[in-house]
Design an enzyme around this catalytic site. Structure first.
Site, PDB file in Angstrom:
ATOM      1  N   TYR A 231       7.148  -5.212   4.280  1.00 27.37           N
ATOM      2  CA  TYR A 231       6.243  -4.400   3.482  1.00 27.37           C
ATOM      3  C   TYR A 231       6.983  -3.651   2.376  1.00 27.37           C
ATOM      4  CZ  TYR A 231       2.046  -5.005   6.346  1.00 27.37           C
ATOM      5  OH  TYR A 231       0.943  -5.525   6.968  1.00 27.37           O
ATOM      6  N   TYR A 235       9.219  -3.381  -2.745  1.00 23.35           N
ATOM      7  CA  TYR A 235       9.365  -2.122  -3.474  1.00 23.35           C
ATOM      8  C   TYR A 235      10.835  -1.739  -3.642  1.00 23.35           C
ATOM      9  CZ  TYR A 235       4.383  -1.834  -2.551  1.00 23.35           C
ATOM     10  OH  TYR A 235       3.037  -2.109  -2.491  1.00 23.35           O
TER      11      TYR A 235
END
Length: 441
Positions: A231, A235
């Protein structure tokens, strides 16, 4: 003519309306200067080029081994290298995920944003936000730190909530920061943690449109669909070098993330925003120092053997487990007087302190930084002009031109401020030419 504050505010709103209309008609690109302005990115690129040139011209010599290498070569072996920085972050996140599985914790992926008054532009069409109150990105980041996260941590501690994870700060297209957080928490504390977060994120302007839906978003991580590390992997990479991310869809047209990562890095450098922050996890400096050791002496095996093995193998899960079990590792700092600024004291890491008692040195000897011989020769190159710079007054205007043109063959040039003859040899074929910056020898 003086303009009052109310008039300035009206002018700004009028300009914002004109700009919004221009964006709507397509006259102005709505993502111009995404994340950071072009000027900011160019200045950051120039700064990096200067730093790279400086590190190439400086070399470090080890006083014990005699090893010589440039500062650029040393920088490529630590977290200054984006690839190493990204790998270490992923190793730490993966270790925390494994450890959370051993504890039976659940993973939550959270996104925190600021009130709309801190956003310069709307996220939909990129038009100017008429409610914008000139909050800069670093002030918006401090708002999230001090007004939201700090009181949240204090309340979670008071209520005995056990949690740990990582925070990633990245900009919206207009430069306003928002947070992505990966949090591991006990299942029975999950609802309490999200309720406390929602309470503090909505204390400022809770009734504005979209606040309830966007100020805090919570997504529970299902291990059957993917790992928690997956996840945040995008990023982390997107905010370092864009490795293996693909295209960034913040812009109207998909853009290579390696290009947008450069803009994000320039944004973080300009506003001095820390992009990655772990919480509830062991400190990383002792972990890095232990990795410097080639082996652990027999006398240290009982207190440090397992921790060194975990660090040497990159097993951050085992390293975290030892830390939570009571092993206390802190950096061993050495203080010495600054060689640059009188009266100042510099601190640098020399080793590790184990349980507040055992002091272990991980860095032997000193690195002496000096300028490379080739760089020194380039810096002290021969002057480009044959005329030496002088501290005497320079003849100006007509006097100088008359002095220059008075020589018959161009071999002698006369005239100085006292009226005395001054000889200056020119090459016979060059001749004397008038010059504005002429100075007598």
């Amino acid at each position: 003519m003086e303009v009052s504050g109310a008039q300035l505010k009206q002018l700004r709103k009028r300009f914002q309306k004109i700009e919004a209309a221009a964006i709507k008609t397509g006259f102005v690109h709505k993502r111009a200067g995404m994340y950071a302005s072009d000027e900011t990115v160019k200045r950051r690129q120039q700064q990096k080029r200067k730093n790279a040139k400086l590190m190439e011209n400086l070399e470090a010599v080890h006083d014990l081994t005699g090893e010589v290498c440039t500062l650029a070569e040393l920088a490529a072996t630590n977290t200054s290298n984006p690839a190493i920085r990204r790998t270490e972050l992923m190793t730490r996140v993966r270790g925390l995920e494994e450890f959370s599985g051993q504890l039976g914790f659940v993973g939550l992926f959270l996104t925190l944003t600021t009130p709309s008054r801190m956003h310069a532009r709307h996220s939909g069409d990129g038009s100017a936000n008429l409610k914008y109150d000139d909050t800069s990105p670093n002030k918006a980041h401090r708002y999230l730190c001090k007004k939201v996260w700090a009181p949240v941590m204090a309340k979670l501690q008071r209520e005995g909530v056990d949690y740990f994870g990582i925070r990633v700060v990245e900009p919206h297209h207009d430069g306003t920061p928002h947070w992505h957080m990966l949090v591991f928490v006990k299942p029975e504390h999950q609802d309490n943690l999200t309720a406390i977060l929602r309470d503090y994120t909505l204390r400022d302007s809770p009734d504005e449109p979209g606040a309830q839906e966007r100020r805090l978003t919570v997504k529970a991580i299902d291990p059957a669909k993917g790992s928690a590390t997956g996840y945040v992997a995008k990023y982390i990479s997107k905010n370092i070098d864009g490795h293996a991310v693909g295209d960034d869809y913040e812009a109207d047209t998909p853009t290579d993330s390696r290009a947008t990562a450069e803009r994000v890095e320039a944004w973080a450098s300009l506003w001095r925003i820390r992009q990655f922050q772990f919480f509830g996890a062991p400190p990383v400096t002792p972990y890095r120092e232990l990795r410097r050791l080639q082996a652990v002496p027999e006398s240290w095996q009982s207190v440090l053997g397992e921790a060194w093995k975990a660090a040497d193998e990159g097993d951050f899960c085992a390293y975290t487990r030892l830390h939570r079990a009571g092993l206390i590792l802190k950096p061993l700092w050495e203080e010495r007087e600054s060689a640059t600024y009188y009266g100042e004291v510099n601190k640098r890491v020399r080793g590790v302190i184990v349980n507040g008692e055992v002091r272990i040195t991980t860095r032997e000897g000193e690195w002496i930084v000096r300028e490379k011989e080739s760089a020194r020769q380039d810096r002290f190159s021969a002057p480009w002009t044959r005329v030496n710079n002088s501290t005497h007054k320079v003849s100006k205007g007509l006097e100088c031109e008359q002095a220059l043109t008075s020589s018959s063959e161009g071999n002698e040039i006369g005239g100085n401020r006292e009226g005395k003859e001054v000889k200056h040899r020119e090459s016979p074929e060059s001749g004397a030419r008038p010059a504005q910056n002429w100075r007598p020898e």
